[in-house]
Design a protein around this motif. Structure first.
Motif, PDB file in Angstrom:
ATOM      1  N   HIS A  28       0.858  -1.188   0.000  1.00 21.67           N
ATOM      2  CA  HIS A  28       0.000   0.000   0.000  1.00 21.67           C
ATOM      3  C   HIS A  28       0.886   1.228   0.000  1.00 21.67           C
ATOM      4  O   HIS A  28       1.771   1.358   0.850  1.00 21.67           O
ATOM      5  N   PHE A  29       0.645   2.143  -0.926  1.00 18.74           N
ATOM      6  CA  PHE A  29       1.470   3.330  -1.115  1.00 18.74           C
ATOM      7  C   PHE A  29       0.707   4.566  -0.673  1.00 18.74           C
ATOM      8  O   PHE A  29      -0.465   4.732  -1.001  1.00 18.74           O
ATOM      9  N   GLN A  30       1.401   5.449   0.077  1.00 17.48           N
ATOM     10  CA  GLN A  30       0.820   6.705   0.521  1.00 17.48           C
ATOM     11  C   GLN A  30       1.839   7.817   0.340  1.00 17.48           C
ATOM     12  O   GLN A  30       3.038   7.599   0.505  1.00 17.48           O
ATOM     13  N   TRP A  44      -2.703   7.341  -7.641  1.00 14.34           N
ATOM     14  CA  TRP A  44      -1.717   6.306  -7.952  1.00 14.34           C
ATOM     15  C   TRP A  44      -2.205   5.477  -9.124  1.00 14.34           C
ATOM     16  O   TRP A  44      -3.393   5.169  -9.219  1.00 14.34           O
ATOM     17  N   ASP A  46      -1.627   2.425  -9.484  1.00 12.31           N
ATOM     18  CA  ASP A  46      -1.995   1.139  -8.912  1.00 12.31           C
ATOM     19  C   ASP A  46      -1.717   1.223  -7.411  1.00 12.31           C
ATOM     20  O   ASP A  46      -0.959   2.077  -6.966  1.00 12.31           O
ATOM     21  N   ASN A  47      -2.316   0.352  -6.641  1.00 17.20           N
ATOM     22  CA  ASN A  47      -2.102   0.324  -5.201  1.00 17.20           C
ATOM     23  C   ASN A  47      -2.554  -1.039  -4.691  1.00 17.20           C
ATOM     24  O   ASN A  47      -3.254  -1.758  -5.386  1.00 17.20           O
ATOM     25  N   TYR A  48      -2.156  -1.384  -3.489  1.00 15.59           N
ATOM     26  CA  TYR A  48      -2.431  -2.710  -2.922  1.00 15.59           C
ATOM     27  C   TYR A  48      -1.981  -3.797  -3.897  1.00 15.59           C
ATOM     28  O   TYR A  48      -2.768  -4.635  -4.332  1.00 15.59           O
ATOM     29  N   PHE A  61       2.438   8.447  -9.734  1.00 16.97           N
ATOM     30  CA  PHE A  61       1.574   9.095  -8.759  1.00 16.97           C
ATOM     31  C   PHE A  61       1.628  10.597  -8.947  1.00 16.97           C
ATOM     32  O   PHE A  61       2.574  11.140  -9.493  1.00 16.97           O
ATOM     33  N   VAL A  74       5.426   2.952   2.153  1.00 20.51           N
ATOM     34  CA  VAL A  74       4.909   1.686   1.647  1.00 20.51           C
ATOM     35  C   VAL A  74       4.789   0.726   2.827  1.00 20.51           C
ATOM     36  O   VAL A  74       5.729   0.558   3.599  1.00 20.51           O
TER      37      VAL A  74
END
Length: 87
Positions: A28-30, A44, A46-48, A61, A74
């Motif tokens: 997971h990206f923040q 993003w 893509d994520n997860y 992103f 991450v």
């Protein structure tokens, strides 16, 4: 536990690689500000995501103009949180 490598290219392009012998699950990206608060909205490509051992993925992103001051964090199912300061 999984280990990842992160590389940033200008323009909001981030490459993540699984450096471990096990799959990296539910990554997971923040985007975070220097004070640790989340930058919202952040978009993003893509994520997860899941990465198999040795697999690389490139993500794009963008935020509302705060990329240069951002830290990318991450975390995942079998990954302790990793932070990367955007240069």
């Amino acid at each position: 536990e999984a280990r990842i490598g992160l590389a940033y290219t200008s323009g909001g392009v981030l490459t993540v690689e699984n450096l471990s012998d096990v799959p990296a699950l539910m990554l997971h990206f923040q985007a975070l500000r220097r004070d640790g608060s989340r930058i919202l909205p952040s978009f993003w490509s893509d994520n997860y995501i899941h990465l198999m051992p040795g697999e690389k993925r490139t993500l794009n992103f963008r935020t509302q103009g705060e990329e240069k001051a951002a830290t990318v964090q991450v975390s995942g199912f079998n990954l302790s949180a990793v932070s990367f300061q955007i240069p």
